[in-house]
Design a protein around this motif. Structure first.
Motif, mmCIF file in Angstrom:
data_model
loop_
_atom_site.group_PDB
_atom_site.id
_atom_site.type_symbol
_atom_site.label_atom_id
_atom_site.label_comp_id
_atom_site.label_asym_id
_atom_site.label_seq_id
_atom_site.Cartn_x
_atom_site.Cartn_y
_atom_site.Cartn_z
ATOM 1 N N ALA A 36 65.798 45.067 3.008
ATOM 2 C CA ALA A 36 64.523 44.343 3.037
ATOM 3 C C ALA A 36 64.532 43.298 4.143
ATOM 4 O O ALA A 36 63.525 43.065 4.810
ATOM 5 N N PHE A 37 65.687 42.691 4.330
ATOM 6 C CA PHE A 37 65.837 41.694 5.390
ATOM 7 C C PHE A 37 65.585 42.342 6.759
ATOM 8 O O PHE A 37 64.822 41.821 7.582
ATOM 9 N N ASP A 38 66.218 43.507 6.967
ATOM 10 C CA ASP A 38 65.998 44.241 8.221
ATOM 11 C C ASP A 38 64.530 44.608 8.398
ATOM 12 O O ASP A 38 63.965 44.467 9.481
ATOM 13 N N ASN A 39 63.921 45.090 7.302
ATOM 14 C CA ASN A 39 62.513 45.480 7.378
ATOM 15 C C ASN A 39 61.627 44.299 7.748
ATOM 16 O O ASN A 39 60.726 44.423 8.570
ATOM 17 N N SER A 40 61.887 43.148 7.108
ATOM 18 C CA SER A 40 61.093 41.956 7.390
ATOM 19 C C SER A 40 61.192 41.586 8.863
ATOM 20 O O SER A 40 60.202 41.252 9.504
ATOM 21 N N GLY A 75 57.551 43.234 15.389
ATOM 22 C CA GLY A 75 56.443 44.113 15.775
ATOM 23 C C GLY A 75 55.122 43.378 15.750
ATOM 24 O O GLY A 75 54.335 43.434 16.706
ATOM 25 N N THR A 76 54.871 42.650 14.641
ATOM 26 C CA THR A 76 53.630 41.895 14.512
ATOM 27 C C THR A 76 53.518 40.864 15.627
ATOM 28 O O THR A 76 52.452 40.705 16.230
ATOM 29 N N GLU A 85 59.942 48.265 2.388
ATOM 30 C CA GLU A 85 59.539 47.017 1.730
ATOM 31 C C GLU A 85 60.209 45.807 2.379
ATOM 32 O O GLU A 85 61.372 45.848 2.760
ATOM 33 N N THR A 86 59.418 44.721 2.482
ATOM 34 C CA THR A 86 59.913 43.500 3.107
ATOM 35 C C THR A 86 60.441 42.541 2.032
ATOM 36 O O THR A 86 60.273 42.794 0.836
ATOM 37 N N ILE A 87 61.048 41.443 2.466
ATOM 38 C CA ILE A 87 61.645 40.499 1.519
ATOM 39 C C ILE A 87 60.662 39.987 0.462
ATOM 40 O O ILE A 87 60.968 40.038 -0.728
ATOM 41 N N SER A 138 53.787 37.071 9.331
ATOM 42 C CA SER A 138 54.307 38.368 8.925
ATOM 43 C C SER A 138 55.442 38.234 7.913
ATOM 44 O O SER A 138 55.528 38.985 6.951
ATOM 45 N N LEU A 139 56.292 37.247 8.128
ATOM 46 C CA LEU A 139 57.425 37.034 7.235
ATOM 47 C C LEU A 139 56.965 36.661 5.827
ATOM 48 O O LEU A 139 57.610 36.972 4.835
ATOM 49 N N GLN A 140 55.823 35.974 5.736
ATOM 50 C CA GLN A 140 55.338 35.460 4.462
ATOM 51 C C GLN A 140 54.466 36.438 3.703
ATOM 52 O O GLN A 140 54.457 36.445 2.495
ATOM 53 N N GLU A 141 53.695 37.213 4.445
ATOM 54 C CA GLU A 141 52.632 37.995 3.820
ATOM 55 C C GLU A 141 53.236 39.046 2.902
ATOM 56 O O GLU A 141 54.180 39.737 3.251
#
Lengths: 267, 306
Positions: free
Chosen positions: A64-68, A74-75, A217-219, A201-204
């Protein structure tokens, strides 16, 4: 004179109370990450690093960390490119196109992310892009771009446009004159805009919840799912890392600019 | 560029010449085009599809009944109390959270404006740090603070202020506290950015002329801060009405609109109702944001970006 001292004391008590309110949840998160027991209590009865160990063993959080990170970068790239070019164009423009663009860019920020999430899910499923990184990046870009765009508009509005004209008169092409005359003067603005895009992006997580699959999935999405089931101290561990990253980001941004200026740009 | 002019046939030159003169403006359009295309593809188009689905007769999936037209979804939204209640709840939450947020933010932004040196840095830091922390996480931190066996109740019981624990969270109080916490940093920064450019001499002049501190605040600072207050109000309101995280993590029952619509989508699979529900909510929300903006605008100031 007594009235004056009383007012001062009340004023100070007032803002100190808000300061406490602002920082308290973050303190809770950091402190509970060191709790020994699994049930969440503040302050915890005893402390240990047990959740840190299980965090490092848990691959779901790591991916998830990598995905975030991937989605965030990217964003940042897409939103900064779109936002900076459009704001620059808006500044050059003397027609009506820019006036149409501003509300169109602004409105998505006001729409509940759950509604955006639903509409984009439908859309991406039809486009065959569901559950891909690209779909989450594009969704986050929709939210991040307005921030970059408005930061850049306020930066460009303070830029001395005669510099650009001068560069053009001296024979520089459009790209050359942008790189040599405009860019050095607005690079702080671009940096803040890009930082904002990354943070957004990190928060959303609401749009990401609708658009991600197990692999993307993100964090915040993992945290949300973990918390909906039970209060999970592991989330505190992750959050502690995120808070540390945020403090790092603030320090870097403060060195690059200064806090007062940064906070004005963030609004 | 201008060298080609003479070689062009006269009618084409007549058309080309005005365009050439406006090349700066064309370049501007070219620069704005990518964002415009992006907004049309990622915002307008998906929303039109959403609108279309909301007007179909029954669909349990993305493969909605093609070609059918019906307003059943909308009828359901307006006649079913189960669907109307979350909308009302969300608007109440929006109003409560916005009122608290704007008052607190105005005070705090003013405090930051007045502070100096290290205090100022600390106050700014306390705004920026929560802003950078994931929403899910900072919201959930209120659970151990506000739950019946949580810290606040321990303190209240310890001081003998209450005889038995109060359930702040999960519950509406928890939702409001959480939501205020989420939007407060944005509101503070919006107001602070206006106050920081304010001419401080005006406040001093008012004080020299005998205005008390609260009075100089209300009559000098507040009107000056109005553009920031409007932005803070709009953001707080829009985000609180659409709130998902705070009601989801700190709410007692699934009362908020966002929770209800998710339930309809993922468990009940009633797409035409869920989409109609979203459209109704969106229209109500945008109309009330517009009304709020106009109403506040009457007190002075203009919205910066509208």
């Amino acid at each position: 004179m007594r009235r004056e001292t009383l007012e001062n004391a009340l004023f100070r008590a007032g803002y100190l109370a808000i300061l406490t309110f602002m920082l308290l949840p973050l303190v809770v998160v950091v402190v509970t990450s060191f709790a020994e027991s699994g049930n969440l209590a503040f302050p915890p009865e005893s402390y240990s690093l047990v959740h840190y160990r299980s965090f490092l063993e848990e691959t779901r959080w790591m991916s998830a960390f990598d995905n975030s990170l991937l989605v965030g970068v990217g964003t940042t790239v897409v939103a900064t490119t779109l936002g900076v070019t459009a704001a620059f164009g808006h500044e050059l423009d003397d027609g009506r196109a820019g006036q149409l663009l501003a509300p169109l860019v602004l409105v998505p920020l006001l729409i509940p992310p759950i509604i955006l999430g639903i509409s984009m899910r439908v859309y991406f499923v039809r486009a065959g892009l569901d559950a891909s990184y690209l779909s989450i990046i594009l969704a986050h870009t929709l939210w991040a771009t307005p921030l970059v765009y408005f930061v850049m508009r306020s930066v460009f509005s303070r830029f001395d446009w005669q510099l650009l004209d001068a560069a053009r008169d001296l024979g520089a092409g459009p790209i050359q004159s942008f790189v040599y005359a405009v860019l050095p003067n607005v690079k702080h603005g671009i940096f803040v805009g890009a930082l904002l895009a990354f943070i957004v992006s990190l928060q959303e997580f609401v749009m990401a919840l609708f658009l991600s699959s197990h692999g993307t999935e993100t964090i915040p999405v993992v945290a949300w799912q973990a918390l909906r089931q039970s209060l999970d101290p592991m989330v505190s561990v992750v959050s502690t890392f995120l808070i540390l990253i945020s403090i790092g980001a603030i320090v870097i941004a403060t060195i690059a600019t200064n806090l007062d200026w940064l906070s004005k740009q963030l609004s | 560029m201008s060298g080609t002019q003479s070689s062009l046939p006269a009618p084409i030159a007549r058309l080309w010449e005005p365009l050439r003169k406006r090349s700066r403006s064309k370049r501007a359009l070219l620069l704005m085009a990518p964002l415009l295309v992006f907004e049309l593809l990622l915002f307008v188009a998906p929303f039109l599809i959403l609108l279309r689905i909301s007007l179909t007769g029954g669909s349990s999936d993305l493969r909605y009944a093609e070609g059918t037209w019906s307003v059943d979804g909308y009828v359901e939204v307006f006649t079913n109390g189960v669907l109307l209640e979350p909308i009302i709840y969300s608007f109440k939450l929006g109003l409560a959270a916005t009122a608290i947020t704007v008052v607190v933010a105005l005070f705090y932004a003013y405090a930051i404006r007045r502070a100096e040196g290290l205090v100022k840095s600390a106050l700014l830091f306390s705004v920026v740090l929560p802003l950078l922390t994931t929403l899910v996480i900072k919201t959930y931190a209120f659970r151990p603070l506000l739950s019946p066996n949580g810290t606040l109740n321990d303190v209240l019981l310890g001081l003998n202020l209450v005889s038995e624990p109060i359930q702040f969270a999960p519950g509406t109080v928890g939702v409001i506290v959480g939501q205020v916490y989420i939007v407060l940093p944005y509101a503070v920064l919006a107001i602070y950015s206006v106050l920081s450019t304010m001419d401080w001499g005006l406040v001093e002049a008012a004080r020299d002329l005998g205005a008390s501190r609260p009075r100089s605040f209300l009559e000098v600072v507040v009107p000056q801060a109005m553009p920031g207050i409007i932005v803070a109000t709009v953001i707080s309101f829009a985000w609180s009405v659409g709130a998902y995280a705070a009601p989801g993590l700190l709410g007692a029952r699934d009362q908020a609109f966002a929770i209800e619509v998710e339930k309809r989508l993922l468990s009940n699979l009633q797409w035409e109702i869920a989409t109609a529900y979203s459209v109704v909510m969106l229209v109500l929300m945008l109309v009330s944001v517009a009304v709020l903006t106009v109403a506040l605008g009457r007190f002075g100031g203009e919205m910066e970006y509208a």
